[in-house]
Design a protein around this motif. Structure first.
Motif, PDB file in Angstrom:
ATOM      1  N   PRO A 111       0.834  -1.211   0.000  1.00  0.00           N
ATOM      2  CA  PRO A 111       0.000   0.000   0.000  1.00  0.00           C
ATOM      3  C   PRO A 111       0.864   1.254   0.000  1.00  0.00           C
ATOM      4  CG  PRO A 111      -0.826  -1.596   1.590  1.00  0.00           C
ATOM      5  CD  PRO A 111       0.494  -2.119   1.117  1.00  0.00           C
ATOM      6  N   ILE A 112       0.473   2.233  -0.775  1.00  0.00           N
ATOM      7  CA  ILE A 112       1.278   3.442  -0.901  1.00  0.00           C
ATOM      8  C   ILE A 112       1.342   4.183   0.436  1.00  0.00           C
ATOM      9  CG2 ILE A 112       1.479   5.686  -2.040  1.00  0.00           C
ATOM     10  CD1 ILE A 112       2.072   3.331  -3.858  1.00  0.00           C
ATOM     11  N   MET A 113       2.554   4.558   0.822  1.00  0.00           N
ATOM     12  CA  MET A 113       2.739   5.383   2.009  1.00  0.00           C
ATOM     13  C   MET A 113       3.443   6.667   1.616  1.00  0.00           C
ATOM     14  SD  MET A 113       5.826   3.436   4.096  1.00  0.00           S
ATOM     15  CE  MET A 113       5.899   4.715   5.352  1.00  0.00           C
ATOM     16  N   GLU A 114       3.156   7.720   2.330  1.00  0.00           N
ATOM     17  CA  GLU A 114       3.742   9.018   2.037  1.00  0.00           C
ATOM     18  C   GLU A 114       5.206   9.058   2.490  1.00  0.00           C
ATOM     19  OE1 GLU A 114       2.305  11.563   0.339  1.00  0.00           O
ATOM     20  OE2 GLU A 114       0.765  10.030  -0.028  1.00  0.00           O
ATOM     21  N   PRO A 115       6.017   9.846   1.809  1.00  0.00           N
ATOM     22  CA  PRO A 115       7.399  10.006   2.274  1.00  0.00           C
ATOM     23  C   PRO A 115       7.436  10.620   3.675  1.00  0.00           C
ATOM     24  CG  PRO A 115       7.119  10.899   0.056  1.00  0.00           C
ATOM     25  CD  PRO A 115       5.750  10.604   0.581  1.00  0.00           C
ATOM     26  N   PHE A 116       8.460  10.253   4.421  1.00  0.00           N
ATOM     27  CA  PHE A 116       8.715  10.884   5.715  1.00  0.00           C
ATOM     28  C   PHE A 116      10.219  10.943   5.903  1.00  0.00           C
ATOM     29  CE2 PHE A 116       9.018   6.417   6.789  1.00  0.00           C
ATOM     30  CZ  PHE A 116       9.988   6.361   7.772  1.00  0.00           C
ATOM     31  N   LEU A 117      10.655  11.699   6.875  1.00  0.00           N
ATOM     32  CA  LEU A 117      12.068  11.767   7.214  1.00  0.00           C
ATOM     33  C   LEU A 117      12.242  11.472   8.698  1.00  0.00           C
ATOM     34  CD1 LEU A 117      13.259  14.966   5.296  1.00  0.00           C
ATOM     35  CD2 LEU A 117      13.606  12.575   4.640  1.00  0.00           C
ATOM     36  N   PRO A 118      13.380  10.921   9.085  1.00  0.00           N
ATOM     37  CA  PRO A 118      13.656  10.735  10.513  1.00  0.00           C
ATOM     38  C   PRO A 118      13.682  12.073  11.237  1.00  0.00           C
ATOM     39  CG  PRO A 118      15.220   9.512   9.152  1.00  0.00           C
ATOM     40  CD  PRO A 118      14.465  10.406   8.230  1.00  0.00           C
ATOM     41  N   ASP A 119      13.463  12.017  12.536  1.00  0.00           N
ATOM     42  CA  ASP A 119      13.601  13.223  13.349  1.00  0.00           C
ATOM     43  C   ASP A 119      15.065  13.588  13.547  1.00  0.00           C
ATOM     44  OD1 ASP A 119      10.710  13.697  14.248  1.00  0.00           O
ATOM     45  OD2 ASP A 119      11.019  11.596  14.770  1.00  0.00           O
ATOM     46  N   THR A 120      15.933  12.576  13.551  1.00  0.00           N
ATOM     47  CA  THR A 120      17.362  12.792  13.763  1.00  0.00           C
ATOM     48  C   THR A 120      18.160  11.907  12.816  1.00  0.00           C
ATOM     49  OG1 THR A 120      16.992  13.245  16.118  1.00  0.00           O
ATOM     50  CG2 THR A 120      19.251  12.724  15.452  1.00  0.00           C
ATOM     51  N   TRP A 121      19.060  12.514  12.057  1.00  0.00           N
ATOM     52  CA  TRP A 121      20.024  11.737  11.268  1.00  0.00           C
ATOM     53  C   TRP A 121      21.213  11.374  12.153  1.00  0.00           C
ATOM     54  CZ3 TRP A 121      18.068  10.195   6.860  1.00  0.00           C
ATOM     55  CH2 TRP A 121      17.240  11.020   6.103  1.00  0.00           C
ATOM     56  N   LEU A 122      21.892  10.300  11.820  1.00  0.00           N
ATOM     57  CA  LEU A 122      23.043   9.849  12.596  1.00  0.00           C
ATOM     58  C   LEU A 122      24.329   9.964  11.790  1.00  0.00           C
ATOM     59  CD1 LEU A 122      21.507   6.663  14.250  1.00  0.00           C
ATOM     60  CD2 LEU A 122      22.082   8.822  15.391  1.00  0.00           C
ATOM     61  N   GLU A 123      25.430  10.078  12.501  1.00  0.00           N
ATOM     62  CA  GLU A 123      26.765  10.150  11.901  1.00  0.00           C
ATOM     63  C   GLU A 123      27.652   9.060  12.496  1.00  0.00           C
ATOM     64  OE1 GLU A 123      27.707  12.271   9.584  1.00  0.00           O
ATOM     65  OE2 GLU A 123      26.078  13.748   9.589  1.00  0.00           O
ATOM     66  N   GLU A 124      28.692   8.710  11.781  1.00  0.00           N
ATOM     67  CA  GLU A 124      29.713   7.802  12.303  1.00  0.00           C
ATOM     68  C   GLU A 124      30.206   8.317  13.651  1.00  0.00           C
ATOM     69  OE1 GLU A 124      32.788   4.852  12.535  1.00  0.00           O
ATOM     70  OE2 GLU A 124      31.177   4.983  11.040  1.00  0.00           O
TER      71      GLU A 124
END
Length: 213
Positions: A100-113
């Motif tokens: 089923p189609i879901m809308e795009p979303f983004l994480p609240d926090t990106w992570l780094e090495e």
């Protein structure tokens, strides 16, 4: 630390529930689908979910994230910002795999090495391990000798690199330079299939040794 596994979707993706024994706080790692199934299991544990952790942006690892974020009122943390194009392409991914189609979303926090993520009193170290996807991360807990690897490494296999922005040599370098520097007894909690150990894969994985691929 306790780790529970919930296989979800027809892809049998291993959603993991990390529970801190001292605080009863929990995190969901890669809730890829079947949110009702995941929620029912989590609620039976009587734990307090405090975050959702994502290793990468493929649909079968993120598909239930928004529903569960809203249910538990928590943040979505990870992966690395180089995964944004996969999140932007979620409708296309759904169409490609018949979901089923879901809308795009983004994480609240990106992570780094080198980042650290806490689950109660559990500390997880973040390693950037590109190759399967460009912004794939893994989560390592030293005291329990365990690492949550998403689709980087499997029992006797490695992640696919034929998707957009996948790269075989980069993936092998991530495995050799990041995962294979961990102690041999480290338990590898894979995104699909059975768990394994770093030592077993160093000795027997034909894709890393060069016998296959």
């Amino acid at each position: 630390m306790k780790v529970h596994t919930i296989p979800v979707t027809p892809f049998m993706q291993n959603c993991r529930v990390i529970v801190c024994n001292e605080t009863n706080k929990a995190a969901l790692v890669d809730p890829g689908g079947d949110p009702e199934k995941i929620a029912a299991f989590v609620d039976s544990l009587d734990v307090e979910v405090e975050k959702i952790l994502l290793t990468h942006g493929h649909l079968d690892h993120v598909g239930a994230s928004v529903v569960l974020k809203n249910k538990y009122n928590v943040e979505i943390v990870g992966p690395h910002k180089d995964e944004q194009f996969w999140f932007d392409a979620l409708p296309m991914q759904c169409q490609m795999f018949g979901f089923p189609i879901m809308e795009p979303f983004l994480p609240d926090t990106w992570l780094e090495e080198g980042d650290k993520v806490a689950v109660g009193k559990i500390d997880l170290s973040v390693f950037l391990c590109p190759g399967h996807t460009p912004g794939h991360v893994v989560f390592y807990n030293k005291p329990s000798s365990s690492v949550f690897v998403g689709d980087v490494l499997f029992q006797g296999s490695i992640g696919r690199t034929d998707f957009p922005k996948g790269d075989g040599p980069t993936l092998l370098n991530s495995i050799r330079e990041k995962l294979f520097t961990l102690p041999d007894e480290t338990v590898v909690l894979t995104g699909h299939g059975n768990e394994t150990t770093i030592g077993i894969e160093k000795r027997t994985n034909p894709f890393v040794s060069g016998r296959f691929g």
